[in-house]
Design a protein around this motif. Structure first.
Motif, PDB file in Angstrom:
ATOM      1  N   MET A  99     -14.609  35.983 -10.581  1.00 21.93           N
ATOM      2  CA  MET A  99     -13.274  35.819 -10.001  1.00 21.93           C
ATOM      3  C   MET A  99     -13.002  34.381  -9.557  1.00 21.93           C
ATOM      4  O   MET A  99     -11.854  33.979  -9.428  1.00 21.93           O
ATOM      5  CB  MET A  99     -13.080  36.772  -8.816  1.00 21.93           C
ATOM      6  N   SER A 100     -14.029  33.591  -9.356  1.00 19.38           N
ATOM      7  CA  SER A 100     -13.834  32.194  -8.962  1.00 19.38           C
ATOM      8  C   SER A 100     -13.620  31.282 -10.168  1.00 19.38           C
ATOM      9  O   SER A 100     -13.440  30.077  -9.994  1.00 19.38           O
ATOM     10  CB  SER A 100     -15.021  31.700  -8.132  1.00 19.38           C
ATOM     11  N   LYS A 101     -13.641  31.834 -11.373  1.00 15.69           N
ATOM     12  CA  LYS A 101     -13.522  31.067 -12.626  1.00 15.69           C
ATOM     13  C   LYS A 101     -14.575  29.967 -12.707  1.00 15.69           C
ATOM     14  O   LYS A 101     -14.272  28.790 -12.830  1.00 15.69           O
ATOM     15  CB  LYS A 101     -12.124  30.491 -12.787  1.00 15.69           C
ATOM     16  N   PRO A 102     -15.851  30.349 -12.652  1.00 20.21           N
ATOM     17  CA  PRO A 102     -16.902  29.322 -12.619  1.00 20.21           C
ATOM     18  C   PRO A 102     -17.099  28.603 -13.946  1.00 20.21           C
ATOM     19  O   PRO A 102     -16.924  29.183 -15.013  1.00 20.21           O
ATOM     20  CB  PRO A 102     -18.148  30.138 -12.263  1.00 20.21           C
ATOM     21  N   LYS A 103     -17.462  27.343 -13.833  1.00 22.66           N
ATOM     22  CA  LYS A 103     -17.910  26.562 -14.982  1.00 22.66           C
ATOM     23  C   LYS A 103     -19.433  26.650 -15.071  1.00 22.66           C
ATOM     24  O   LYS A 103     -20.009  26.507 -16.131  1.00 22.66           O
ATOM     25  CB  LYS A 103     -17.486  25.107 -14.829  1.00 22.66           C
TER      26      LYS A 103
ATOM     27  N   GLY B  79     -14.115  37.065  -4.297  1.00 19.45           N
ATOM     28  CA  GLY B  79     -14.506  35.993  -5.215  1.00 19.45           C
ATOM     29  C   GLY B  79     -13.386  35.041  -5.576  1.00 19.45           C
ATOM     30  O   GLY B  79     -13.633  33.923  -6.016  1.00 19.45           O
ATOM     31  N   ALA B  80     -12.152  35.459  -5.376  1.00 19.98           N
ATOM     32  CA  ALA B  80     -11.001  34.625  -5.729  1.00 19.98           C
ATOM     33  C   ALA B  80     -10.431  33.881  -4.533  1.00 19.98           C
ATOM     34  O   ALA B  80      -9.334  33.337  -4.618  1.00 19.98           O
ATOM     35  CB  ALA B  80      -9.919  35.501  -6.370  1.00 19.98           C
ATOM     36  N   TYR B  81     -11.163  33.811  -3.433  1.00 19.79           N
ATOM     37  CA  TYR B  81     -10.597  33.248  -2.206  1.00 19.79           C
ATOM     38  C   TYR B  81     -10.180  31.786  -2.335  1.00 19.79           C
ATOM     39  O   TYR B  81      -9.338  31.313  -1.579  1.00 19.79           O
ATOM     40  CB  TYR B  81     -11.536  33.444  -1.015  1.00 19.79           C
ATOM     41  N   THR B  82     -10.738  31.032  -3.279  1.00 19.39           N
ATOM     42  CA  THR B  82     -10.349  29.628  -3.429  1.00 19.39           C
ATOM     43  C   THR B  82      -9.199  29.450  -4.415  1.00 19.39           C
ATOM     44  O   THR B  82      -8.720  28.341  -4.600  1.00 19.39           O
ATOM     45  CB  THR B  82     -11.540  28.771  -3.914  1.00 19.39           C
ATOM     46  N   ARG B  83      -8.759  30.522  -5.031  1.00 22.04           N
ATOM     47  CA  ARG B  83      -7.681  30.445  -6.030  1.00 22.04           C
ATOM     48  C   ARG B  83      -6.336  30.792  -5.402  1.00 22.04           C
ATOM     49  O   ARG B  83      -6.276  31.530  -4.436  1.00 22.04           O
ATOM     50  CB  ARG B  83      -8.008  31.381  -7.189  1.00 22.04           C
ATOM     51  N   LYS B  84      -5.267  30.282  -5.997  1.00 16.86           N
ATOM     52  CA  LYS B  84      -3.933  30.463  -5.412  1.00 16.86           C
ATOM     53  C   LYS B  84      -2.989  31.327  -6.257  1.00 16.86           C
ATOM     54  O   LYS B  84      -2.172  32.040  -5.713  1.00 16.86           O
ATOM     55  CB  LYS B  84      -3.266  29.095  -5.188  1.00 16.86           C
ATOM     56  N   ASP B  85      -3.069  31.243  -7.568  1.00 17.74           N
ATOM     57  CA  ASP B  85      -2.091  31.890  -8.442  1.00 17.74           C
ATOM     58  C   ASP B  85      -2.358  33.387  -8.573  1.00 17.74           C
ATOM     59  O   ASP B  85      -3.334  33.798  -9.219  1.00 17.74           O
ATOM     60  CB  ASP B  85      -2.124  31.231  -9.821  1.00 17.74           C
ATOM     61  N   PRO B  86      -1.494  34.236  -7.974  1.00 18.82           N
ATOM     62  CA  PRO B  86      -1.722  35.692  -7.999  1.00 18.82           C
ATOM     63  C   PRO B  86      -1.776  36.277  -9.414  1.00 18.82           C
ATOM     64  O   PRO B  86      -2.528  37.208  -9.667  1.00 18.82           O
ATOM     65  CB  PRO B  86      -0.528  36.268  -7.231  1.00 18.82           C
ATOM     66  N   LYS B  87      -1.001  35.700 -10.317  1.00 16.62           N
ATOM     67  CA  LYS B  87      -0.986  36.188 -11.700  1.00 16.62           C
ATOM     68  C   LYS B  87      -2.341  35.938 -12.387  1.00 16.62           C
ATOM     69  O   LYS B  87      -2.889  36.810 -13.053  1.00 16.62           O
ATOM     70  CB  LYS B  87       0.142  35.491 -12.459  1.00 16.62           C
ATOM     71  N   GLU B  88      -2.880  34.734 -12.192  1.00 20.23           N
ATOM     72  CA  GLU B  88      -4.190  34.401 -12.764  1.00 20.23           C
ATOM     73  C   GLU B  88      -5.300  35.237 -12.128  1.00 20.23           C
ATOM     74  O   GLU B  88      -6.237  35.650 -12.808  1.00 20.23           O
ATOM     75  CB  GLU B  88      -4.494  32.913 -12.573  1.00 20.23           C
ATOM     76  N   ILE B  89      -5.182  35.477 -10.834  1.00 20.17           N
ATOM     77  CA  ILE B  89      -6.173  36.301 -10.138  1.00 20.17           C
ATOM     78  C   ILE B  89      -6.152  37.717 -10.706  1.00 20.17           C
ATOM     79  O   ILE B  89      -7.208  38.305 -10.978  1.00 20.17           O
ATOM     80  CB  ILE B  89      -5.918  36.302  -8.612  1.00 20.17           C
ATOM     81  N   GLN B  90      -4.970  38.259 -10.940  1.00 16.48           N
ATOM     82  CA  GLN B  90      -4.840  39.611 -11.511  1.00 16.48           C
ATOM     83  C   GLN B  90      -5.434  39.668 -12.918  1.00 16.48           C
ATOM     84  O   GLN B  90      -6.101  40.633 -13.279  1.00 16.48           O
ATOM     85  CB  GLN B  90      -3.371  40.043 -11.513  1.00 16.48           C
ATOM     86  N   THR B  91      -5.211  38.606 -13.705  1.00 17.67           N
ATOM     87  CA  THR B  91      -5.779  38.537 -15.057  1.00 17.67           C
ATOM     88  C   THR B  91      -7.305  38.543 -14.986  1.00 17.67           C
ATOM     89  O   THR B  91      -7.971  39.247 -15.750  1.00 17.67           O
ATOM     90  CB  THR B  91      -5.274  37.273 -15.790  1.00 17.67           C
ATOM     91  N   SER B  92      -7.858  37.763 -14.053  1.00 20.99           N
ATOM     92  CA  SER B  92      -9.317  37.726 -13.883  1.00 20.99           C
ATOM     93  C   SER B  92      -9.850  39.079 -13.438  1.00 20.99           C
ATOM     94  O   SER B  92     -10.901  39.526 -13.908  1.00 20.99           O
ATOM     95  CB  SER B  92      -9.714  36.655 -12.865  1.00 20.99           C
ATOM     96  N   LEU B  93      -9.127  39.743 -12.546  1.00 27.04           N
ATOM     97  CA  LEU B  93      -9.540  41.061 -12.068  1.00 27.04           C
ATOM     98  C   LEU B  93      -9.598  42.058 -13.224  1.00 27.04           C
ATOM     99  O   LEU B  93     -10.562  42.821 -13.351  1.00 27.04           O
ATOM    100  CB  LEU B  93      -8.576  41.549 -10.985  1.00 27.04           C
ATOM    101  N   GLN B  94      -8.598  42.039 -14.081  1.00 29.47           N
ATOM    102  CA  GLN B  94      -8.592  42.939 -15.232  1.00 29.47           C
ATOM    103  C   GLN B  94      -9.762  42.641 -16.171  1.00 29.47           C
ATOM    104  O   GLN B  94     -10.357  43.551 -16.736  1.00 29.47           O
ATOM    105  CB  GLN B  94      -7.252  42.853 -15.981  1.00 29.47           C
ATOM    106  N   LYS B  95     -10.098  41.361 -16.315  1.00 33.45           N
ATOM    107  CA  LYS B  95     -11.233  40.971 -17.162  1.00 33.45           C
ATOM    108  C   LYS B  95     -12.541  41.522 -16.588  1.00 33.45           C
ATOM    109  O   LYS B  95     -13.385  42.040 -17.323  1.00 33.45           O
ATOM    110  CB  LYS B  95     -11.285  39.440 -17.263  1.00 33.45           C
TER     111      LYS B  95
END
Length: 175
Positions: free
Chosen positions: A146-150, A96-112
């Motif tokens: 994980m894609s941070k949808p609006k 779900g995070a394939y379009t995102r770049k920042d590993p730190k933000e991806i990890q935060t989303s994963l924890q959420k």
């Protein structure tokens, strides 16, 4: 579809921010087609939009490919959940995070996602095809988050699920 079937005509839809809306109608009314059109996947099924357009935050998106639409903040949880059965739960979520770049933000989303759905963290090494229907729905939602949808569009979100699971999922979506 295929220059033969007219699935929708004259639809106009606005979704206010931070709201939940439902698109209601009988089988064959065009609910799934509407979602596919917004997500840019209608052309992949030999469908097309004629004489209209789709805008998101004031910008036309009906000519965009699905990846660009996801980058703009639109995600879909398809009917039937659409999990990658041969991937693990953890791999499904990370897709779900394939379009995102920042590993730190991806990890935060994963924890959420794991906070929302602790069962997914427990089963992160398990193949997704072995999850129950409710767990697969949680997985699909987690992957979408994980894609941070609006805008998150769910096609038949409660189909085949126990009322308790449906309540839990909708409580999470309200946050």
């Amino acid at each position: 579809y295929n220059d033969i079937i007219l699935a929708l005509r004259g639809i106009s839809l606005q979704v206010p921010e931070k709201s939940i809306i439902a698109l209601l109608g009988g089988n064959g009314a065009g609910k799934s087609t509407t979602i596919k059109a917004i997500a840019g996947i209608l052309p992949l099924e030999d469908g097309e939009i004629e004489g209209g357009m789709i805008e998101f935050y004031g910008k036309r998106i009906d000519r965009e490919n699905p990846e660009e639409i996801v980058k703009k903040g639109i995600s879909v949880i398809p009917e039937g959940r659409g999990v990658f059965r041969e991937l693990t739960v953890g791999e499904n979520i990370k897709v779900g995070a394939y379009t995102r770049k920042d590993p730190k933000e991806i990890q935060t989303s994963l924890q959420k996602v794991y906070e929302y759905f602790p069962i997914l963290e427990e089963r992160q090494s398990q193949l997704a095809g072995y999850l129950s229907g409710g767990e697969q729905q949680m997985l699909s939602i987690g992957r979408s988050l994980m894609s941070k949808p609006k805008l998150m569009m769910l096609d038949e979100p409660s189909l085949g699920l126990a009322p308790m699971i449906v309540r839990e999922i909708f409580n999470i979506l309200k946050t």
